[in-house]
Enzyme design. Sequence first.
Site, short mmCIF file in Angstrom:
data_model
loop_
_atom_site.label_atom_id
_atom_site.label_comp_id
_atom_site.label_asym_id
_atom_site.label_seq_id
_atom_site.Cartn_x
_atom_site.Cartn_y
_atom_site.Cartn_z
N THR A 1 -56.98 -37.98 36.91
CA THR A 1 -56.14 -36.72 38.07
C THR A 1 -57.60 -35.94 38.68
O THR A 1 -58.73 -36.00 38.30
CB THR A 1 -55.40 -36.17 37.92
OG1 THR A 1 -54.98 -35.07 38.54
CG2 THR A 1 -56.13 -34.79 36.35
N TYR B 1 -53.65 -27.92 34.90
CA TYR B 1 -52.91 -29.14 34.73
C TYR B 1 -55.02 -30.02 34.05
O TYR B 1 -55.03 -31.08 33.63
CB TYR B 1 -52.15 -29.53 35.80
CG TYR B 1 -52.69 -31.68 35.81
CD1 TYR B 1 -51.99 -32.03 34.32
CD2 TYR B 1 -52.65 -31.91 36.81
CE1 TYR B 1 -52.01 -33.36 34.70
CE2 TYR B 1 -52.27 -33.47 36.96
CZ TYR B 1 -52.33 -34.66 36.01
OH TYR B 1 -51.86 -35.41 35.95
#
Length: 323
Positions: free
Chosen positions: A114, A138
Amino acid sequence: MILITGGAGYIGSHTNKALNNAGYETVVVDNLSKGYESFVKWGNFENCDFGSQDLRKVFEKYDIDGVIHFAAFSSVAESVEMPQMYFKNNYRNTLNLLKIMREFNVDKFILSSTAAVYGNPEKIPITEDQDLKPINPYGHSKFITEKALEREAEKGDFSYVSLRYFNAAGADFDCEIGELHDPETHLIPLVLDAAIGKRDSISIFGDDYDTPDGTCIRDYIHVNDLADAHIKAYEYLCEEKESNVFNLGNGEGYSVLEIIDECKKVTGNDFEVKIDERREGDPAILIADSTKIKDKLGWTPKYNLEQIIESAWKWHEKMNLIG
Ligand code: UDP
C-alpha cells in the site's frame, strides 16, 4: 496452480477473474470474514483462514506454484483503533504463510502492499525509493511484512513482488463482482451511497489540508488495472525470479471535493456535503509515480477517473436493486 488468499474480497476477486480469463488455474483461500463466497466464480475455493494450520491441507491438496496474498485488514481508521489486530493478521499470519510455502517449496509470492507505507511522503509524485515512514498501524503492518519478505528472499529460493496500491476503486465491467465492504469506509462507495439515497449526506474529513481546495488528494486506480498488474508481476517472477517493489497508481491526484463533483456528474444526482474533522492517520497528498512498473513490466493503467466512477456506479445500482 496459483493460490490466492483473500480471493473472495474486492481486489482478490477481480484478480482471480483476470487470472482465469488469462488461462491460469487458481485456488482461492478465504475465511469469508470480509469476503463473499459469491465473488469466487472462477477456479477452486477453500474456506480457510490463511493464518491457521489448516492452510497446510490446502498446500497438500493442490499443486501450488505461487501465492498472491490479498488477505489482510485494510482500513486506516480501524487500524488506529485496533493496532494489535492489524499486527497479528497482516504481519504475523503472513509469516505463517511464508513458513508453509517454504515447507512445500513454493518460491513465488506477490504481496498486496500500500501507499500507506510511505506515510507523509517527502516528494510528490512518490517513487519507490522514498523513505518508508508509515503514520498509521495499517501502513506499518505492511511495511514490516515487506521487510519480512526481504529477509525471506535473502535466504534464497524465494522471490517476491510487493505491489504498493494507491486508491483501488471501480468495479468489474460485466458487473459480476465489485466493491462491497461492511461497514463501508472508502470514499467513492460512500459518495455513491449518498447519490443513490442510502445516506443523507457525505462528510469530508478535513478541509484545512495544505492542498488547493483544502481536502485530501489521492490517486485512484481501477481495480482491473490492479488485477492486470498482478498477472504481469506473476509472469515476471516466473521468468526473472527477481524480487521487486512497484507502485501502482494512475499518477494523477484528485481531491475529495473533486471526487464528489465527479460522482455527482456521473450519477446525475445531487446530495448534501458536510465538512467534518480530519480523520486520524490521513496524509494530505498521495500520488504515485508508476514509471518503474511501466518500464520493467510494461504495465499501463487503462482507465481514467470517469471510467472508474462509471463502473463503480453500475455495480452500486445493481447492489441497490438486490438490496
Ligand atoms: N474520506 C472522506 N470522507 C469519507 C471517507 C473518506 O473525506 O467518508 C477521505 C479520506 O479522509 C481520504 C480520502 O477520502 O482523504 C480517501 O479515503 P479512503 O478511505 O477511500 O481511502 P484511503 O486513502 O484511506 O486508503
